[in-house]
Write an enzyme that holds these catalytic residues in place. Structure first.
Site, PDB file in Angstrom:
ATOM      1  N   HIS A 206      12.557  -5.403  53.583  1.00 23.96           N
ATOM      2  CA  HIS A 206      12.542  -3.971  53.918  1.00 23.96           C
ATOM      3  C   HIS A 206      13.715  -3.188  53.333  1.00 23.96           C
ATOM      4  O   HIS A 206      13.742  -1.965  53.430  1.00 23.96           O
ATOM      5  CB  HIS A 206      12.520  -3.774  55.433  1.00 23.96           C
TER       6      HIS A 206
HETATM    7  C1  UD1 Z   1      16.436   1.089  58.915  1.00 22.93           C
HETATM    8  C2  UD1 Z   1      17.924   0.975  58.636  1.00 22.93           C
HETATM    9  C3  UD1 Z   1      18.229  -0.428  58.129  1.00 22.93           C
HETATM   10  C4  UD1 Z   1      17.691  -1.499  59.060  1.00 22.93           C
HETATM   11  C5  UD1 Z   1      16.215  -1.257  59.328  1.00 22.93           C
HETATM   12  C6  UD1 Z   1      15.725  -2.223  60.366  1.00 22.93           C
HETATM   13  C7  UD1 Z   1      19.012   3.046  57.912  1.00 22.93           C
HETATM   14  C8  UD1 Z   1      19.582   3.783  56.769  1.00 22.93           C
HETATM   15  N1  UD1 Z   1      18.331   1.918  57.630  1.00 22.93           N
HETATM   16  O1  UD1 Z   1      15.755   0.946  57.677  1.00 22.93           O
HETATM   17  O2  UD1 Z   1      19.623  -0.593  58.026  1.00 22.93           O
HETATM   18  O3  UD1 Z   1      17.865  -2.747  58.472  1.00 22.93           O
HETATM   19  O4  UD1 Z   1      16.037   0.076  59.815  1.00 22.93           O
HETATM   20  O5  UD1 Z   1      14.348  -2.385  60.327  1.00 22.93           O
HETATM   21  O6  UD1 Z   1      19.185   3.454  59.027  1.00 22.93           O
HETATM   22  N2  UD1 Z   1       8.511   3.875  59.169  1.00 22.93           N
HETATM   23  C9  UD1 Z   1       7.296   3.877  59.813  1.00 22.93           C
HETATM   24  N3  UD1 Z   1       7.292   3.626  61.154  1.00 22.93           N
HETATM   25  C10 UD1 Z   1       8.401   3.376  61.876  1.00 22.93           C
HETATM   26  C11 UD1 Z   1       9.634   3.378  61.214  1.00 22.93           C
HETATM   27  C12 UD1 Z   1       9.670   3.618  59.857  1.00 22.93           C
HETATM   28  O7  UD1 Z   1       6.243   4.108  59.203  1.00 22.93           O
HETATM   29  O8  UD1 Z   1       8.305   3.141  63.102  1.00 22.93           O
HETATM   30  C13 UD1 Z   1       8.529   4.115  57.708  1.00 22.93           C
HETATM   31  C14 UD1 Z   1       8.682   5.588  57.346  1.00 22.93           C
HETATM   32  O9  UD1 Z   1       7.903   5.821  56.182  1.00 22.93           O
HETATM   33  C15 UD1 Z   1      10.147   5.707  57.035  1.00 22.93           C
HETATM   34  C16 UD1 Z   1      10.451   4.343  56.430  1.00 22.93           C
HETATM   35  O10 UD1 Z   1       9.642   3.428  57.143  1.00 22.93           O
HETATM   36  O11 UD1 Z   1      10.424   6.769  56.146  1.00 22.93           O
HETATM   37  C17 UD1 Z   1      11.915   3.944  56.532  1.00 22.93           C
HETATM   38  O12 UD1 Z   1      12.354   4.013  57.889  1.00 22.93           O
HETATM   39  P1  UD1 Z   1      13.899   4.254  58.214  1.00 22.93           P
HETATM   40  O13 UD1 Z   1      14.112   4.146  59.664  1.00 22.93           O
HETATM   41  O14 UD1 Z   1      14.389   5.472  57.544  1.00 22.93           O
HETATM   42  O15 UD1 Z   1      14.609   3.073  57.455  1.00 22.93           O
HETATM   43  P2  UD1 Z   1      14.311   1.516  57.485  1.00 22.93           P
HETATM   44  O16 UD1 Z   1      13.897   1.102  56.125  1.00 22.93           O
HETATM   45  O17 UD1 Z   1      13.437   1.184  58.623  1.00 22.93           O
HETATM   46  N1  UDP Z   2      11.861  -8.883  63.763  1.00 25.80           N
HETATM   47  C1  UDP Z   2      10.773  -8.825  64.625  1.00 25.80           C
HETATM   48  N2  UDP Z   2       9.531  -8.671  64.083  1.00 25.80           N
HETATM   49  C2  UDP Z   2       9.315  -8.599  62.744  1.00 25.80           C
HETATM   50  C3  UDP Z   2      10.430  -8.661  61.881  1.00 25.80           C
HETATM   51  C4  UDP Z   2      11.700  -8.798  62.426  1.00 25.80           C
HETATM   52  O1  UDP Z   2      10.938  -8.914  65.844  1.00 25.80           O
HETATM   53  O2  UDP Z   2       8.147  -8.453  62.332  1.00 25.80           O
HETATM   54  C5  UDP Z   2      13.196  -9.040  64.347  1.00 25.80           C
HETATM   55  C6  UDP Z   2      13.997 -10.208  63.824  1.00 25.80           C
HETATM   56  O3  UDP Z   2      13.673 -11.395  64.527  1.00 25.80           O
HETATM   57  C7  UDP Z   2      15.426  -9.752  64.043  1.00 25.80           C
HETATM   58  C8  UDP Z   2      15.348  -8.255  63.826  1.00 25.80           C
HETATM   59  O4  UDP Z   2      13.968  -7.906  63.992  1.00 25.80           O
HETATM   60  O5  UDP Z   2      15.831  -9.998  65.373  1.00 25.80           O
HETATM   61  C9  UDP Z   2      15.813  -7.909  62.452  1.00 25.80           C
HETATM   62  O6  UDP Z   2      15.501  -6.599  62.178  1.00 25.80           O
HETATM   63  P1  UDP Z   2      15.295  -6.036  60.708  1.00 25.80           P
HETATM   64  O7  UDP Z   2      15.014  -7.142  59.778  1.00 25.80           O
HETATM   65  O8  UDP Z   2      14.298  -4.947  60.815  1.00 25.80           O
HETATM   66  O9  UDP Z   2      16.699  -5.334  60.418  1.00 25.80           O
HETATM   67  P2  UDP Z   2      18.126  -5.841  59.937  1.00 25.80           P
HETATM   68  O10 UDP Z   2      18.541  -6.988  60.773  1.00 25.80           O
HETATM   69  O11 UDP Z   2      18.023  -6.181  58.488  1.00 25.80           O
HETATM   70  O12 UDP Z   2      18.987  -4.635  60.106  1.00 25.80           O
END
Ligand code: UD1
Ligand code: UDP
Length: 361
Positions: A206
């Site tokens: 991601h």
């Molecule tokens: C965010 C964090 C990242 C973290 C990740 C965990 C920032 C800059 N990034 O990244 O550090 O590792 O969360 O998962 O804060 N979207 C959906 N549904 C949702 C959420 C997101 O469709 O419920 C889609 C949207 O198109 C959105 C994109 O995902 O624009 C990115 O979501 P965003 O929360 O901005 O960043 P993440 O990539 O999730």
């Molecule tokens: N996770 C989850 N379901 C998924 C993918 C990840 O519950 O489908 C959990 C995972 O076990 C971990 C956390 O989400 O505890 C990690 O989050 P993510 O990878 O979104 O973010 P990051 O740790 O890179 O910020």
């Protein structure tokens, strides 16, 4: 004592689960849980509150997705209003997302003390949005809860007063211990996907540097696709990645199992029984180690350097699909388990220690 906790993204729900539980056992301490709404799909948010029995957010800001500036700015404004209304002694933030930075900045501007859980992590890559969020949050925080020795050293190199830094261990390790039995009892994911323990590769992707770069995204998914002709490959896919793949016009062949994001209990079981984990997630790298599953990190660098040093994690920058496929295959076939597995992330009491520190201030 009143604490406003700001969370908003998937890993923060998991980190806050054990800390909130510990905080609420402290006499005279009231936690006000604020969800920014950064993650909002049911399987990116509500599912964690339901299955981890996290207290429901007291306030949901409903900010949602947006560009970095717009998202962080809207959060900043809304969190400021919340802090002014509740007048807490502390604002507690987790990790490195835009929700983290917005919470820390709102508190700093109002002169409210900030506590940062997972302080001191560094990739030394300022192109990562998370790196900017971490550095800024650490530098305005009053109490920095560092999970590792490296994190403590990073903060010291940046001149942060060591009296503010507490090495408490990693709250994700607490969660792994706390939910282990529940996951084994409740999760039916292996049966649902017809997977034998030890017979599959689990992958999550991601990070912006992979999803927003067509060459890297294609390299990762082409390599996984090729691997899936020899071994099951399961990918619970982040909505950001699904959207990026669809924009690229990439379609999975029959072998690769792209599934919707799963809840934490299912994820624990998928991780625990994987033969290899390939990921660009911070949390998943550590969880692979908690369950002693070899991990390939699909990035150029990692903040969790001790995992690479200990031999449980390998960095594989995903620039070339054939090369990545060969590396994944080599680890799948030839991984030599390190002789020792040091206790890198504490003893499972990080949450209790955090709650005590805050309570005693
Ligand atoms: C965010 C964090 C990242 C973290 C990740 C965990 C920032 C800059 N990034 O990244 O550090 O590792 O969360 O998962 O804060 N979207 C959906 N549904 C949702 C959420 C997101 O469709 O419920 C889609 C949207 O198109 C959105 C994109 O995902 O624009 C990115 O979501 P965003 O929360 O901005 O960043 P993440 O990539 O999730
Ligand atoms: N996770 C989850 N379901 C998924 C993918 C990840 O519950 O489908 C959990 C995972 O076990 C971990 C956390 O989400 O505890 C990690 O989050 P993510 O990878 O979104 O973010 P990051 O740790 O890179 O910020």
């Amino acid at each position: 004592m009143k604490i406003v906790t700001v969370i908003g993204a998937r890993p923060q729900f998991i980190k806050a689960a054990t800390v909130s539980r510990a905080l609420r056992l402290m006499p005279g301490l009231r936690e006000i849980l604020v969800h920014t709404g950064q993650h909002y799909d049911r399987n990116m948010s509500d599912i964690f509150f339901d299955e981890l029995e996290i207290p429901r957010p007291d306030i949901h800001l409903g900010i949602g997705s947006g560009s970095h500036g717009a998202q962080t700015g809207q959060m900043l404004e809304a969190i400021e209003r919340t802090i002014l209304k509740h007048d807490p002694q502390w604002v507690l933030v987790y990790g490195d997302t835009n929700s983290t930075l917005a919470g820390a900045l709102a508190a700093a501007k109002l002169n409210v003390a900030i506590a940062h859980v997972e302080a001191g992590l560094r990739s030394f890559n300022r192109a990562m949005p998370e790196e900017v969020n971490r550095v800024l949050t650490d530098h305005v925080s009053n109490l920095l809860f560092a999970p590792t020795k490296t994190a403590v050293e990073n903060l010291s190199h940046e001149g942060i007063d060591k009296r503010r830094v507490m090495r408490v261990g990693d709250v994700m390790f607490d969660a792994a211990l706390f939910y282990a039995k529940k996951a084994a009892k409740m999760s039916k994911i292996l049966a649902r996907l017809a997977l034998e323990p030890g017979s599959y590769v689990l992958a999550t992707i991601h990070r912006a540097e992979n999803t927003d770069d067509a060459t890297r995204l294609r390299a990762i998914f082409d390599a996984l696709e090729k691997l899936s002709r020899e071994v099951h490959v399961v990918v619970p896919i982040h909505p950001r990645t699904r959207k990026a793949l669809s924009k690229l016009g990439w379609r999975a062949g029959k072998g690769l199992r792209l599934i919707d994001p799963v809840g934490y209990l299912d994820m624990v079981m998928l991780e625990k029984h994987a033969r290899v984990i390939a990921t660009d997630s911070g949390g998943v790298q550590k969880e692979a180690f908690f369950y002693r599953v070899p991990c390939v990190t699909l990035r150029t660098e990692t903040e969790w350097v001790e995992l690479v040093e200990a031999g449980w994690n390998t960095l594989a920058p995903p620039t070339d699909s054939a090369r990545l496929y060969r590396r994944l295959r080599r680890i799948l076939i030839n991984f030599r388990r390190p002789r020792s597995s040091p206790a890198l992330y504490g003893t499972g009491d990080a949450s209790v220690r955090i709650a005590r520190h805050l309570h005693n201030r």
